[in-house]
Design a protein around this motif. Structure first.
Motif, PDB file in Angstrom:
ATOM      1  N   GLY A 183     -15.095   3.762   4.250  1.00  0.00           N
ATOM      2  CA  GLY A 183     -14.062   4.616   3.667  1.00  0.00           C
ATOM      3  C   GLY A 183     -13.423   4.052   2.411  1.00  0.00           C
ATOM      4  O   GLY A 183     -12.276   4.351   2.096  1.00  0.00           O
ATOM      5  N   THR A 209     -12.102   3.861  -1.090  1.00  0.00           N
ATOM      6  CA  THR A 209     -11.686   4.938  -2.000  1.00  0.00           C
ATOM      7  C   THR A 209     -11.382   4.443  -3.406  1.00  0.00           C
ATOM      8  O   THR A 209     -11.425   5.224  -4.349  1.00  0.00           O
ATOM      9  CB  THR A 209     -10.444   5.674  -1.460  1.00  0.00           C
ATOM     10  OG1 THR A 209      -9.401   4.727  -1.254  1.00  0.00           O
ATOM     11  CG2 THR A 209     -10.750   6.391  -0.146  1.00  0.00           C
ATOM     12  N   VAL A 210     -11.052   3.175  -3.553  1.00  0.00           N
ATOM     13  CA  VAL A 210     -10.726   2.632  -4.876  1.00  0.00           C
ATOM     14  C   VAL A 210     -11.782   1.588  -5.243  1.00  0.00           C
ATOM     15  O   VAL A 210     -12.015   0.630  -4.497  1.00  0.00           O
ATOM     16  CB  VAL A 210      -9.314   1.996  -4.899  1.00  0.00           C
ATOM     17  CG1 VAL A 210      -9.018   1.397  -6.271  1.00  0.00           C
ATOM     18  CG2 VAL A 210      -8.247   3.022  -4.527  1.00  0.00           C
ATOM     19  N   LYS A 263      -1.000   1.840   6.601  1.00  0.00           N
ATOM     20  CA  LYS A 263      -1.680   2.111   7.872  1.00  0.00           C
ATOM     21  C   LYS A 263      -1.188   1.168   8.968  1.00  0.00           C
ATOM     22  O   LYS A 263      -1.690   1.185  10.092  1.00  0.00           O
ATOM     23  CB  LYS A 263      -3.195   1.987   7.696  1.00  0.00           C
ATOM     24  CG  LYS A 263      -3.842   3.205   7.028  1.00  0.00           C
ATOM     25  CD  LYS A 263      -3.953   3.019   5.532  1.00  0.00           C
ATOM     26  CE  LYS A 263      -4.441   4.266   4.814  1.00  0.00           C
ATOM     27  NZ  LYS A 263      -4.179   4.171   3.362  1.00  0.00           N
ATOM     28  N   ASN A 282     -12.884  -3.015   2.669  1.00  0.00           N
ATOM     29  CA  ASN A 282     -13.744  -1.863   2.900  1.00  0.00           C
ATOM     30  C   ASN A 282     -14.791  -1.817   1.800  1.00  0.00           C
ATOM     31  O   ASN A 282     -14.470  -1.998   0.625  1.00  0.00           O
ATOM     32  CB  ASN A 282     -12.928  -0.563   2.873  1.00  0.00           C
ATOM     33  CG  ASN A 282     -11.999  -0.454   4.075  1.00  0.00           C
ATOM     34  OD1 ASN A 282     -12.371  -0.772   5.196  1.00  0.00           O
ATOM     35  ND2 ASN A 282     -10.773  -0.001   3.831  1.00  0.00           N
ATOM     36  N   HIS A 310      -7.082  -5.840   2.126  1.00  0.00           N
ATOM     37  CA  HIS A 310      -5.951  -5.305   2.875  1.00  0.00           C
ATOM     38  C   HIS A 310      -5.371  -6.421   3.744  1.00  0.00           C
ATOM     39  O   HIS A 310      -6.121  -7.116   4.439  1.00  0.00           O
ATOM     40  CB  HIS A 310      -6.392  -4.163   3.791  1.00  0.00           C
ATOM     41  CG  HIS A 310      -6.946  -2.964   3.079  1.00  0.00           C
ATOM     42  ND1 HIS A 310      -6.216  -1.810   2.893  1.00  0.00           N
ATOM     43  CD2 HIS A 310      -8.151  -2.747   2.492  1.00  0.00           C
ATOM     44  CE1 HIS A 310      -6.962  -0.925   2.237  1.00  0.00           C
ATOM     45  NE2 HIS A 310      -8.133  -1.465   1.981  1.00  0.00           N
ATOM     46  N   LEU A 320      -1.806  -4.792  -0.308  1.00  0.00           N
ATOM     47  CA  LEU A 320      -3.110  -4.900  -0.957  1.00  0.00           C
ATOM     48  C   LEU A 320      -3.087  -6.096  -1.890  1.00  0.00           C
ATOM     49  O   LEU A 320      -2.113  -6.291  -2.624  1.00  0.00           O
ATOM     50  CB  LEU A 320      -3.419  -3.634  -1.768  1.00  0.00           C
ATOM     51  CG  LEU A 320      -3.515  -2.334  -0.972  1.00  0.00           C
ATOM     52  CD1 LEU A 320      -3.719  -1.151  -1.931  1.00  0.00           C
ATOM     53  CD2 LEU A 320      -4.626  -2.383   0.065  1.00  0.00           C
ATOM     54  N   ASP A 369       0.851  -1.184   0.000  1.00  0.00           N
ATOM     55  CA  ASP A 369       0.000   0.000   0.000  1.00  0.00           C
ATOM     56  C   ASP A 369       0.893   1.241   0.000  1.00  0.00           C
ATOM     57  O   ASP A 369       1.884   1.316   0.721  1.00  0.00           O
ATOM     58  CB  ASP A 369      -0.926   0.006   1.228  1.00  0.00           C
ATOM     59  CG  ASP A 369      -2.052   1.012   1.087  1.00  0.00           C
ATOM     60  OD1 ASP A 369      -3.213   0.587   0.951  1.00  0.00           O
ATOM     61  OD2 ASP A 369      -1.773   2.236   1.112  1.00  0.00           O
ATOM     62  N   ILE A 370       0.532   2.212  -0.827  1.00  0.00           N
ATOM     63  CA  ILE A 370       1.344   3.416  -0.998  1.00  0.00           C
ATOM     64  C   ILE A 370       1.322   4.301   0.253  1.00  0.00           C
ATOM     65  O   ILE A 370       2.226   5.100   0.477  1.00  0.00           O
ATOM     66  CB  ILE A 370       0.858   4.194  -2.254  1.00  0.00           C
ATOM     67  CG1 ILE A 370       1.957   5.072  -2.831  1.00  0.00           C
ATOM     68  CG2 ILE A 370      -0.394   5.008  -1.951  1.00  0.00           C
ATOM     69  CD1 ILE A 370       1.627   5.626  -4.225  1.00  0.00           C
ATOM     70  N   HIS A 386     -10.201  -5.131  -3.649  1.00  0.00           N
ATOM     71  CA  HIS A 386      -8.901  -5.314  -3.000  1.00  0.00           C
ATOM     72  C   HIS A 386      -9.082  -5.695  -1.546  1.00  0.00           C
ATOM     73  O   HIS A 386     -10.010  -5.238  -0.887  1.00  0.00           O
ATOM     74  CB  HIS A 386      -8.039  -4.045  -3.119  1.00  0.00           C
ATOM     75  CG  HIS A 386      -8.679  -2.817  -2.548  1.00  0.00           C
ATOM     76  ND1 HIS A 386      -9.649  -2.108  -3.221  1.00  0.00           N
ATOM     77  CD2 HIS A 386      -8.505  -2.178  -1.369  1.00  0.00           C
ATOM     78  CE1 HIS A 386     -10.027  -1.076  -2.490  1.00  0.00           C
ATOM     79  NE2 HIS A 386      -9.355  -1.097  -1.347  1.00  0.00           N
TER      80      HIS A 386
HETATM   81  P1  AMP Z   1      -9.807   1.448   0.415  1.00  0.00           P
HETATM   82  O1  AMP Z   1     -10.092   2.460   1.470  1.00  0.00           O
HETATM   83  O2  AMP Z   1     -10.103   0.063   0.905  1.00  0.00           O
HETATM   84  O3  AMP Z   1     -10.468   1.750  -0.903  1.00  0.00           O
HETATM   85  O4  AMP Z   1      -8.242   1.499   0.245  1.00  0.00           O
HETATM   86  C1  AMP Z   1      -7.562   1.870  -0.904  1.00  0.00           C
HETATM   87  C2  AMP Z   1      -6.094   1.771  -0.569  1.00  0.00           C
HETATM   88  O5  AMP Z   1      -5.357   1.885  -1.752  1.00  0.00           O
HETATM   89  C3  AMP Z   1      -5.579   2.849   0.393  1.00  0.00           C
HETATM   90  O6  AMP Z   1      -5.018   2.230   1.540  1.00  0.00           O
HETATM   91  C4  AMP Z   1      -4.528   3.593  -0.437  1.00  0.00           C
HETATM   92  O7  AMP Z   1      -3.427   3.997   0.335  1.00  0.00           O
HETATM   93  C5  AMP Z   1      -4.162   2.551  -1.475  1.00  0.00           C
HETATM   94  N1  AMP Z   1      -3.650   3.064  -2.742  1.00  0.00           N
HETATM   95  C6  AMP Z   1      -4.205   4.024  -3.525  1.00  0.00           C
HETATM   96  N2  AMP Z   1      -3.474   4.207  -4.636  1.00  0.00           N
HETATM   97  C7  AMP Z   1      -2.430   3.345  -4.561  1.00  0.00           C
HETATM   98  C8  AMP Z   1      -1.324   3.053  -5.409  1.00  0.00           C
HETATM   99  N3  AMP Z   1      -1.124   3.686  -6.575  1.00  0.00           N
HETATM  100  N4  AMP Z   1      -0.435   2.106  -5.016  1.00  0.00           N
HETATM  101  C9  AMP Z   1      -0.619   1.462  -3.849  1.00  0.00           C
HETATM  102  N5  AMP Z   1      -1.646   1.671  -3.010  1.00  0.00           N
HETATM  103  C10 AMP Z   1      -2.545   2.607  -3.359  1.00  0.00           C
END
Ligand code: AMP
Ligand code: ZN
Length: 115
Positions: free
Chosen positions: A96, A98-99, A37, A90, A105, A43, A33-34, A103
């Motif tokens: 929360g 975001t992507v 946490k 998530n 964690h 991921l 993960d970039i 995926h």
């Molecule tokens: P989520 O809240 O489950 O959607 O988590 C998305 C995760 O993706 C977060 O922990 C981000 O830090 C991680 N993330 C977003 N962009 C990248 C990336 N380019 N490379 C690695 N991790 C990423």
């Protein structure tokens, strides 16, 4: 599967953008993960674009099994089998997410909150 074109995890899966890959299987890919946490934060994603955990189909079951086997393998390689780890997904606003690409964690390497 909207937003597949601009999906950052699809781009990582196609090696179009760089990630620190820690494991690759037939249908899955694992990378750091970039914005970690926890001391260890990996991921594990499906190579195929699936928008979220609620878009999974029964036909995806082999890929999901691969995800958990990868988690086990990565935990062993990173020597956190004894100390423990957490695998989580998530979904949606309250979690929360975001992507919008499936995926999981993998978190460990220290005592985790929200036990
Ligand atoms: P989520 O809240 O489950 O959607 O988590 C998305 C995760 O993706 C977060 O922990 C981000 O830090 C991680 N993330 C977003 N962009 C990248 C990336 N380019 N490379 C690695 N991790 C990423
Ligand atoms: Zn995607």
């Amino acid at each position: 599967q909207k937003n597949k074109m601009n999906c950052i995890f699809c781009k990582i899966a196609k090696k179009e953008i760089l990630a620190k890959i820690v494991f690759e299987g037939n249908d899955i890919l694992a990378f750091d993960d970039i914005e970690p946490k926890a001391k260890i934060h990996v991921l594990i994603i499906s190579k195929k674009h699936i928008s979220s955990v609620v878009d999974l189909k029964l036909e995806d079951r082999k890929m999901v099994a691969e995800i958990f086997l990868a988690a086990q393998k990565i935990a062993r390689e990173k020597r956190i089998l004894k100390t423990g780890f957490r695998v989580l997904v998530n979904y949606g606003k309250d979690a929360g997410q975001t992507v919008n690409h499936l995926h999981f964690h993998l978190l460990g390497g220290e005592k985790l909150p929200f036990a």
